[in-house]
Structure formats: structure tokens, C-alpha cells
Design an enzyme around this catalytic site. Structure first.
Site, PDB file in Angstrom:
ATOM      1  N   VAL A 334      50.121  47.896  39.783  1.00  0.00           N
ATOM      2  CA  VAL A 334      49.378  46.780  40.370  1.00  0.00           C
ATOM      3  C   VAL A 334      47.878  46.981  40.155  1.00  0.00           C
ATOM      4  O   VAL A 334      47.317  47.991  40.561  1.00  0.00           O
ATOM      5  CB  VAL A 334      49.677  46.634  41.871  1.00  0.00           C
ATOM      6  CG1 VAL A 334      49.006  45.363  42.415  1.00  0.00           C
ATOM      7  CG2 VAL A 334      51.172  46.594  42.131  1.00  0.00           C
ATOM      8  N   SER A 335      47.242  46.012  39.541  1.00  0.00           N
ATOM      9  CA  SER A 335      45.818  46.074  39.235  1.00  0.00           C
ATOM     10  C   SER A 335      45.053  45.040  40.056  1.00  0.00           C
ATOM     11  O   SER A 335      45.522  43.913  40.251  1.00  0.00           O
ATOM     12  CB  SER A 335      45.583  45.786  37.743  1.00  0.00           C
ATOM     13  OG  SER A 335      44.207  45.599  37.472  1.00  0.00           O
ATOM     14  N   PRO A 336      43.834  45.382  40.522  1.00  0.00           N
ATOM     15  CA  PRO A 336      42.995  44.400  41.211  1.00  0.00           C
ATOM     16  C   PRO A 336      42.223  43.508  40.243  1.00  0.00           C
ATOM     17  O   PRO A 336      41.520  42.594  40.684  1.00  0.00           O
ATOM     18  CB  PRO A 336      42.028  45.284  42.002  1.00  0.00           C
ATOM     19  CG  PRO A 336      41.829  46.464  41.109  1.00  0.00           C
ATOM     20  CD  PRO A 336      43.178  46.707  40.459  1.00  0.00           C
TER      21      PRO A 336
END
Length: 761
Positions: A334-336
Site C-alpha cells: 500500500v502506497s500513499p
């Protein structure tokens, strides 16, 4: 060791208020304590932990890092546990070992390896060098005592605060989705998971946040909040050199400020800065402000003592302030950087399967919502988590009721037999990293010449690998389809390169179950683990657990062992799979062993005794980072003197909201003294004849930047204030605190200096 409820005699229940500290409180409530302590660490010349970038060394402070703790107990003699959330890249086995030694000297066996959880937020902008295995300390030039000590001390002090603050109270739980705070950075690997499994979920990330609200049983006032939500701490890029808690640290700062300024504020009108109402000037026209400011010049450097800067903190630490923590969950993929990944040369989306541009992984970069401003991206992703936390906090109604329990076990993950059913038994492997690891991710690209999904190694890298350690044939076959690039599990010189013995842990408060995992689980891996544990609890719990039981994953907890991808994701060998150390059945091993712990908890069986123990490598750790040399000054200058004073924007007589005011000071190396619970930078506002601090280096709008002039070797510190829209019109100045030494082992001196005054209109 007791893990069940302590039962109070009936006659004591009639006077429960008087005996709450002994027997707990009625109506299912608990003893609750919270604490928070500064763990910022060395702000100069220490490599940051996360991106493994040799050039990314600390050079100032964006905002300070903290250790935040909650303790919950069933009365003073009943079961309890402590959960610590760190503004750090991850937990460290050695940190856990040394914290437990300190707690043992204070409290005996009250807090131990079974009932203590230490979890990292996964910021990639904190000082490194605090983990004990070689692969995690190469870029930091080995072990960094100052980084390590700052973290250990902060954890201890936050636990001491929480312990001293224990009082009867209630815990409320709430859940809800955070919108657009994370995307899957390996969507092609996620698609390898079975279609029928993917169809059960609307997204390829987990948007749900689970929040706890802690309430004082005597006053009914809120005293803190912890939540778990999955998004990487990579809003700040590999090029950043300012210490920062990244988006989760930002969310925590926003939440605590919001609560302190007005617990009744709504998200639409909350303030993200300290309230300046008590230090504002009477309204004056701009010309009067400018005239006043023009008469106040820089003070020049002045000596002070070690603790002086603490008096200038806006958020003075009393140990009883509201604590708001934003914890990490199954964050693996999961990347911001929610705008997606693009090729920096063409601006087009990257290759879907490999996240590269014409075969070059270094050209594919993820973009945050504030692109190209990483500070803005950090703020936006932090705000999105903060706003959802406020919503859940204000609407929380479900109370946690029931037992406090815990289970903990150490396992040798290099050789676990895993029963897959149907008479098929497989095993895990010694740790190894694949070529996809070297490619990095869209958040932080790796080495040129690698792509995510690679299963081949060219001759140069193969020779280098074999020079370090040629993997055994058994290891090669065990890790398939991963090709072994670094055989870290079979490398022991100068000491162990990777962990073998890992902790797994389950913590329970009533209907909430927390799974402490020592690494980064991908979205689907986390879902499978949560569901397997919940089903096991329900099946074996005799009705004590049901569909309303909440199960959350606390990622990067108690130690660090990199990633855990699903068996299917492992096939593609993107970064997360290539970093799944113990082979294709790593997740299956976790699920199997967590189910055993869950069964023990559900059936009320005694906890399994830890036969294995992780190594304490502190006697053999190598530290190659040199101490800072003595500080030099130009002739006639003092530490704290101005090198570059305030410069007004062109053709302006005062600063406007949104402008940047900055001043540079002759300074010393920040590693001489970390100014823990103090501040390197302050914005002061004139109130009559008195200067009041209104912003410090814990504020999102104030930056402390440090560097050395390469030609002269003089240290320079720049204090930079981005004037927020909430700033009150008035007269301000910038102040710097620091320390200096003539020689590496000479006594430390302390100083402060101020800029000339300036008007904000």
C-alpha cells in the site's frame, strides 16, 4: 503467568469506586494509562532507515518523532499489556530486548516479552542504525548508538508515564473507511490472487481504520486514541533529509493539536497549529507592525543551559497530555502516492507488470496528492487519516467489554513444517532476497539494472552474490520461484545478516484482538491472516467470540523481517514477494502458527512457554559512523550569531500568509545533544514587551535545517517558517537553540540566538 480476569468478591463490588485501583472497575471497564515521549534522535549525518539510500542522511527536523504508549489492565493484580507505537521505520528485536531489561529493573516481571508490543509506523524519515542484523545496517555504517538509545529511552519513558497514569476508564471502538489515502503499488501481483477471493473485496487495498477511544472513568473526559490503518510512510521521498514522522506522524500531530485546542472542534474548522489567542497583539495597522519590527534587531548568540529550550516549547510535556497514535497495519503493498506511478521522462504511466520505464526501474516514481511537493503530500495523506480518526472518535459508541489476554511465541522461521492439508507438508526456508528486492518500488526505486518481477541475475551480480555467499542447492530449490540474490539467512559474518527467530503475538481487550506481526503483510496476506484467526477464535471459543469480534493487524511489531506476500503473489516476484524472506510458504506458516495461539486463547489454555529466544548481538555489533568533530567558527563570531538575517519578500515591507521567513545561524552539530523534549527552532510573537513562543520544531510549518559549509567546515542552522493562514497578524522573530563542542570529547556548550523581528500582516 496469569492472563485471565481477576474476580472481585461480591462485597467489594458494593464499594467498587474505593477499590477500583485494586480490583478494576465495574461494568467491564479497565485501568487505562497513556504516555508519550520524544524519540527524535540525531538530526545530523545519520543515515535514514527505510529507503536504503546511502546519501539520505539526516540534516534537520521537519517535526519531532515520538513513542506513544497505552497500557490496559484488569486492575492492579489482573492481566495487562502495554502497546507502544513508534514514529520509526519498524520495531527492532534489540530494542525490545533492551527495553525489557530496563522495565525489569523498574517493575520486575510486570511487563515482559509476552505482554509488551512495540510497533513502528514505518516512516522512512527517521534515523537508522538501531536494528541488529547486518542487512538493515549497511547504509547506516553499522550500529548507531545514539539512534538506538533515543528510541529505547523514549519507549521506557512513555511506558513509565502510562504506568503512572493508570486509572479506571472505558475503551470505545469504532471502524470506518479512509478515503484515498493509499493505493496498491503492486496491482499486477494482487491480480495473481484467485479471482473468487478478489471478488469478495471492493478494493485491492484495505481502506478500513479501526480506532480506540480511551475515556477517563472519573471525569468522562477523553484521554487518548490509538488507531490502525494501512498506508506506507513514504510520502517523504528518498531525497528528503529532514527527520519526519511522515503521514502517520503528521496525522498524530494534527489529532493531538486538534484535541488540545478544542475537543469540541469539528474537522472543518480544526486548527493544525498551536493556538495563539493568548499571545496575540492588539489589532494594529500594517505600518505600525512594520515600524515596531524594524526597531528589533537580532540578539546575537547567547549562552544557555541544556534544558533552556524546553521552556520555549509550545507543547510542554507534562506526561498527562492527550495521546493520539496512528499505527500501522498490513501495509506491504500500500502506497500513499495515490496519483499513481509515472515515468519521469515521458510523464506516461509505468509498465504495469514491472513498474519500470523502458526497463529502467529508477525512472518510475509514485506521485503523492501534493505532487511535486512532498511536504504537501505528507500533509494531505496525514489529514485524510486525521479527519477520519476525528469522525470515528466523535461517533464511537461500542464499548470494549471482557477479558484482557495475551499470547506470545518465538519461532525459528527458517525451518517450519507447514501442513497444507491432504497429506501435503511443506517448509519455510532460511532468509533470502530476490532480484525484485534490488529493483525497489515506485515509492523508492532501487539499483539500476533490476526490475520488479526479475527471476534472473546477470553475471556481474551473480559473481558478487557468490563472493558474499553462494546459496546452497537446498536453499535455491526452497526459495523457488524466487532466484536468490542475497542469501542473508545463511550469512553470519561478521554476524547474522537476517533474523531467524521471530515473535508472533496476540493481544486481546474484550472483543478486540490485535495480531502483532514482525513485518509487512500485503493487503491479501493480512486479510487471510485476520480471517483465519477470527474463524479459529469463533470455532474454539465456546460462544465467547462471534462475528462482532474485531481483529486488527499491528504491522512491523516487536522485530522486523521484511515482507510477507501470498503464495500467489510470490509467483510474480515483485518487490514484496522478493522481500518475503522465508520462501513461498511464509504466509502459510504465519497462519498455521497464529491459529495455534488463537486456539490456546479461545480454549483458555495456558500459554506455551517460550523455549527459543532471539539473540542479543549487542556485544558484536560494529559501528563505523564517526563521532562529530569539534565545531569551528569564523573569527569574531559566537554560536547563535546570525549568518543570514531575515530577508523580506521583494517589494514588501512585511510578510503575508503563505510567505516563508527564514534566518541562518552559526551553529554546532545537533548530534552533540538531541535536545530531547526541547526544540532546535522557535517562532516567537511579541505581546507588549514580552516574547511568547507560538511555534516550535514539532510544528508542520516550522523547519530546522542543518548543514556544514564544505569549504570552511562551519556548521550552519537555518530556521524556516512557512507562515500559515491561521497565523495572527503581529511582530515575530525566529530563535535557534543548539549545542557545540571544541573537540569530540570536550564538554558540551549550549547557546541560543534570535533573528531580527519582522511583521506579519
Amino acid at each position: 503467568m496469569r492472563t485471565g480476569s481477576r474476580v472481585c468478591p461480591p462485597f467489594l463490588l458494593l464499594i467498587a469506586a474505593a477499590f477500583a485501583a485494586v480490583c478494576g472497575v465495574s461494568n467491564g471497564d479497565y485501568l487505562i494509562g497513556l504516555g508519550s515521549y520524544d524519540m527524535t534522535g540525531p538530526a545530523a549525518n545519520v543515515n535514514m532507515m527505510g529507503y536504503a539510500n546511502m546519501e539520505q542522511n539526516t540534516a534537520g527536523v521537519h517535526f519531532r518523532l515520538r513513542a506513544r504508549t497505552f497500557i490496559v489492565a484488569e486492575g492492579s493484580e489482573g492481566a495487562r499489556f502495554a502497546f507502544v507505537n513508534l514514529d520509526a521505520g519498524m520495531a527492532s528485536q534489540l530494542v525490545t530486548i533492551k527495553v525489557l531489561e530496563k522495565l525489569r529493573s523498574r517493575y520486575g516481571s510486570l511487563y515482559n516479552q509476552e505482554n509488551l508490543a512495540i510497533s513502528g509506523t514505518h516512516t522512512h524519515a527517521g534515523p537508522g542504525g538501531y536494528l541488529q542484523y547486518v542487512v538493515y545496517s549497511i547504509t547506516s555504517l553499522g550500529f548507531v548508538h545514539q539512534s538506538f538509545d533515543a528510541i529505547v529511552d523514549a519507549i521506557e519513558q512513555s511506558i513509565v508515564q502510562a504506568h503512572n497514569n493508570l486509572k479506571p476508564g472505558s475503551i470505545l471502538i469504532n471502524k470506518g473507511d479512509v478515503e484515498n489515502a493509499g493505493i496498491n503499488r503492486s496491482p499486477s501481483a494482487y491480480l495473481f490472487n484467485p479471482a473468487e477471493e478478489r471478488a469478495r473485496y471492493p478494493k485491492d487495498v484495505d481502506p478500513e481504520m479501526t480506532l480506540l477511544k480511551f475515556v477517563d472513568g472519573g471525569t468522562g473526559e477523553s484521554i487518548g486514541s490509538f488507531n490502525w490503518f494501512a498506508t506506507h510512510g513514504t510520502s517523504m521521498s528518498p531525497g528528503n533529509t529532514l527527520i519526519s514522522g511522515d503521514n502517520k506522524g503528521a496525522a498524530a500531530r494534527f489529532f493531538e493539536d486538534w484535541f488540545r485546542n478544542s475537543s469540541k472542534a469539528t474537522p472543518s474548522n480544526q486548527r493544525l497549529i498551536p493556538n495563539t489567542r493568548n499571545s496575540s497583539m492588539p489589532k494594529q495597522d500594517a505600518s505600525r507592525l512594520v515600524e515596531t519590527a524594524s526597531k528589533i534587531k537580532a540578539s546575537g548568540g547567547q549562552p544557555c543551559n541544556r534544558t533552556t529550550s524546553r521552556n520555549f516549547k509550545v507543547r510542554k510535556t507534562s506526561g498527562s497530555a492527550f495521546v493520539g497514535a496512528f499505527c500501522q497495519s498490513n501495509v506491504g503493498d500500500v502506497s500513499p502516492n495515490v496519483l499513481g506511478a509515472f515515468c519521469i521522462e515521458s510523464g506516461k504511466p509505468c509498465d504495469f507488470n514491472h513498474s519500470s520505464c523502458n526497463g529502467n526501474d529508477q525512472l518510475c516514481i509514485g506521485r503523492g496528492p501534493g505532487y511535486p511537493d512532498e511536504i504537501l503530500s505528507t500533509k494531505i495523506i496525514g489529514q485524510r487519516q486525521f479527519l477520519k480518526a476525528v469522525d470515528l472518535f466523535n461517533s464511537a459508541q461500542e464499548k470494549l467489554l471482557g477479558k484482557i489476554e495475551y499470547r506470545h511465541l518465538y519461532l525459528n522461521f527458517t525451518n517450519i513444517n507447514v501442513d497444507l492439508g491432504g497429506n501435503k507438508v511443506v517448509r519455510t526456508c532460511p532468509a533470502a532476497l530476490g532480484p525484485g528486492f534490488a529493483a525497489g518500488t515506485t515509492d523508492g526505486p532501487g539499483v539500476f539494472g533490476f526490475e520488479q518481477g526479475d527471476t534472473k541475475i546477470n553475471k556481474f551480480w551473480r559473481r558478487l552474490r557468490d563472493f558474499l555467499k553462494e546459496p546452497s542447492q537446498e536453499q535455491v530449490e526452497c526459495q523457488l520461484p524466487k532466484t536468490v540474490l542475497l542469501d542473508t539467512g545463511e550469512m553470519f559474518e561478521p554476524y547474522e545478516w537476517a533474523p531467524a527467530i521471530l515473535p508472533i503475538q496476540i493481544l486481546r481487550i474484550g472483543q478486540l484482538v490485535i495480531l502483532s506481526v514482525p513485518g509487512e503483510f500485503t493487503t491479501m496476506a493480512g486479510r487471510r491472516l485476520r480471517e483465519a484467526v477470527k474463524e479459529t477464535l469463533i470455532r474454539n471459543g465456546g460462544g465467547e467470540f462471534n462475528d462482532q469480534t474485531h481483529v486488527v493487524i499491528a504491522g512491523l511489531t516487536n522485530t522486523y523481517s521484511q515482507y510477507t506476500a501470498t503464495f500467489e503473489e510470490y509467483k510474480q516476484q515483485r518487490y514484496e514477494a522478493a522481500s518475503t524472506l522465508y520462501g513461498p510458504y511464509t504466509l502459510s506458516a504465519y497462519i498455521q502458527e497464529f491459529k495455534k495461539l488463537a486456539t490456546s486463547m479461545a480454549k483458555g489454555e495456558k500459554p506455551q512457554i517460550n523455549v527459543l529466544q532471539p539473540p542479543d548481538l549487542s556485544p558484536v555489533l560494529i559501528s563505523l559512523l564517526l563521532e562529530p568533530f569539534g565545531d569551528l567558527l569564523p573569527q569574531g563570531k559566537k554560536f547563535g550569531d546570525i549568518e543570514q538575517d531575515i530577508l523580506l519578500p521583494s517589494k514588501q515591507s512585511s510578510f503575508a500568509k503563505g510567505d516563508k521567513a527564514k534566518a541562518t545561524f552559526w551553529s554546532g552539530n545537533p548530534r552533540h545533544d538531541l535536545l530531547t523534549e526541547g526544540t532546535f527552532a522557535v517562532v516567537e510573537m511579541l505581546d507588549g514587551k514580552q516574547w511568547n513562543p507560538v511555534y516550535d520544531d514539532d510544528d508542520f510549518c516550522l523547519f530546522f535545517k542543518w548543514n556544514v559549509d564544505n569549504s570552511s567546515l562551519y556548521s550552519l542552522a537555518t530556521v524556516e517558517w512557512e507562515i500559515p493562514k491561521e497565523a495572527v497578524p503581529g511582530v515575530y522573530r525566529l530563535r535557534h537553540f543548539g549545542s557545540w563542542k571544541r573537540f569530540p570529547r570536550s564538554p558540551t556548550g549550549y547557546f541560543t540566538g534570535t533573528s531580527s523581528a519582522f511583521a506579519v500582516s
